[in-house]
Write a protein that holds these residues in place. Sequence first.
Motif, short mmCIF file in Angstrom:
data_model
loop_
_atom_site.label_atom_id
_atom_site.label_comp_id
_atom_site.label_asym_id
_atom_site.label_seq_id
_atom_site.Cartn_x
_atom_site.Cartn_y
_atom_site.Cartn_z
N TYR A 70 0.83 -1.20 0.00
CA TYR A 70 0.00 0.00 0.00
C TYR A 70 0.87 1.25 0.00
O TYR A 70 0.63 2.19 -0.76
CB TYR A 70 -0.92 -0.01 1.21
N ARG A 71 1.88 1.26 0.87
CA ARG A 71 2.74 2.44 0.97
C ARG A 71 3.52 2.68 -0.31
O ARG A 71 3.90 3.82 -0.61
CB ARG A 71 3.69 2.28 2.16
N ASN A 72 3.80 1.62 -1.06
CA ASN A 72 4.50 1.76 -2.33
C ASN A 72 3.56 1.98 -3.50
O ASN A 72 3.97 1.93 -4.65
CB ASN A 72 5.35 0.51 -2.59
N HIS A 73 2.27 2.20 -3.17
CA HIS A 73 1.25 2.46 -4.19
C HIS A 73 1.13 1.31 -5.19
O HIS A 73 0.88 1.54 -6.38
CB HIS A 73 1.52 3.77 -4.94
N ALA A 74 1.32 0.09 -4.72
CA ALA A 74 1.13 -1.07 -5.59
C ALA A 74 -0.35 -1.26 -5.88
O ALA A 74 -1.21 -0.84 -5.11
CB ALA A 74 1.70 -2.32 -4.92
N LEU A 75 -0.64 -1.91 -7.00
CA LEU A 75 -2.03 -2.20 -7.32
C LEU A 75 -2.61 -3.15 -6.28
O LEU A 75 -1.94 -4.09 -5.85
CB LEU A 75 -2.13 -2.85 -8.70
N PRO A 76 -3.84 -2.93 -5.86
CA PRO A 76 -4.47 -3.87 -4.91
C PRO A 76 -4.63 -5.25 -5.54
O PRO A 76 -4.59 -5.41 -6.75
CB PRO A 76 -5.83 -3.23 -4.64
N ASP A 77 -4.83 -6.26 -4.67
CA ASP A 77 -5.11 -7.60 -5.17
C ASP A 77 -6.45 -7.65 -5.88
O ASP A 77 -6.62 -8.39 -6.85
CB ASP A 77 -5.12 -8.60 -4.01
N ASN A 78 -7.39 -6.88 -5.38
CA ASN A 78 -8.71 -6.89 -5.98
C ASN A 78 -9.52 -5.75 -5.39
O ASN A 78 -9.00 -4.97 -4.58
CB ASN A 78 -9.42 -8.23 -5.72
N TYR A 79 -10.76 -5.65 -5.79
CA TYR A 79 -11.67 -4.63 -5.28
C TYR A 79 -12.97 -5.30 -4.84
O TYR A 79 -13.41 -6.28 -5.42
CB TYR A 79 -12.01 -3.60 -6.36
N ILE A 80 -13.57 -4.75 -3.79
CA ILE A 80 -14.92 -5.12 -3.43
C ILE A 80 -15.83 -4.04 -4.00
O ILE A 80 -15.60 -2.86 -3.75
CB ILE A 80 -15.12 -5.14 -1.91
N THR A 81 -16.82 -4.43 -4.76
CA THR A 81 -17.84 -3.49 -5.22
C THR A 81 -19.08 -3.69 -4.36
O THR A 81 -19.66 -4.76 -4.36
CB THR A 81 -18.16 -3.69 -6.69
N MET A 82 -19.43 -2.67 -3.60
CA MET A 82 -20.55 -2.78 -2.66
C MET A 82 -21.56 -1.68 -2.91
O MET A 82 -21.19 -0.57 -3.32
CB MET A 82 -20.05 -2.67 -1.22
N PRO A 83 -22.84 -1.95 -2.70
CA PRO A 83 -23.83 -0.88 -2.79
C PRO A 83 -23.51 0.23 -1.78
O PRO A 83 -23.17 -0.05 -0.63
CB PRO A 83 -25.15 -1.59 -2.44
N TYR A 84 -23.62 1.46 -2.24
CA TYR A 84 -23.33 2.58 -1.35
C TYR A 84 -24.20 2.55 -0.11
O TYR A 84 -23.76 2.90 0.99
CB TYR A 84 -23.53 3.89 -2.09
N GLY A 85 -25.45 2.09 -0.25
CA GLY A 85 -26.34 2.03 0.89
C GLY A 85 -25.85 1.13 2.00
O GLY A 85 -26.20 1.30 3.17
N ASP A 86 -24.99 0.14 1.65
CA ASP A 86 -24.46 -0.77 2.67
C ASP A 86 -23.37 -0.12 3.51
O ASP A 86 -23.13 -0.53 4.64
CB ASP A 86 -23.89 -2.02 2.02
N ILE A 87 -22.67 0.86 2.94
CA ILE A 87 -21.51 1.40 3.65
C ILE A 87 -21.57 2.91 3.81
O ILE A 87 -20.64 3.51 4.32
CB ILE A 87 -20.20 1.03 2.94
N GLY A 88 -22.65 3.54 3.37
CA GLY A 88 -22.74 4.98 3.47
C GLY A 88 -22.90 5.47 4.89
O GLY A 88 -22.74 6.64 5.17
N GLN A 89 -23.23 4.57 5.81
CA GLN A 89 -23.34 4.93 7.21
C GLN A 89 -22.16 4.32 7.96
O GLN A 89 -21.59 3.33 7.52
CB GLN A 89 -24.66 4.42 7.79
#
Length: 204
Positions: A93-112
């Motif tokens: 992360y500190r070396n700005h490497a690409l992440p292993d993957n991404y989680i795509t989540m509905p905004y409503g699940d994490i907006g709070q």
Amino acid sequence: MKNHIPSPWEQLESLIYENGFRNIKQFARAIGLDCVESLYQIKRLGLNISPRLAAMIGAAIPGVDEGYLVTGKRAPDSSVRIPYYTHDPVTRYRNHALPDNYITMPYGDIGQPSFATANHEQEPIVGAMLNSVLIVEEVSGTEIKSGKPHLIEYGNTLLLRFIEIDPHTGNYKLYSDNWTTRSLAITAADLRSAFALRFILKIY
């Protein structure tokens, strides 16, 4: 606790780090800008991201919410991409490497405020997860702990959920926040992999 609303410059920094660009010049070239100065002006002058610039970013980076870049507000039905790292996560992360993957989540699940942990020794605590990077560690079925947040893969789905294990069947109940009525039940056979959430790094 209120979620921090990122400034236009913080939004650009998030996109740079999340997508593995080494610096803002590389990002500018990737989205088709001949000159990086217009991006620096957003930082120096506190300018907003224009619809034209948002469209250029959206064309170059799939999944970007162009409306959010322009207004700073997400539509309730929009999705959010959250990068995560598993192998040597802090260094990468500190070396700005690409992440292993991404989680795509509905905004409503994490907006709070939800889904945060100060470190892997503590119980889950309330905290904002937007514009964050998740540090996770893959665990086997016997290492999954009830009451802890995990990144769960089943079928073609990735979910970040608090988990409860049925001691009799070994099946799982997944909660979208800490012990609410919103839950999803899956069997042990459905579980493809599980990652324990160790901690969260803010990316601005």
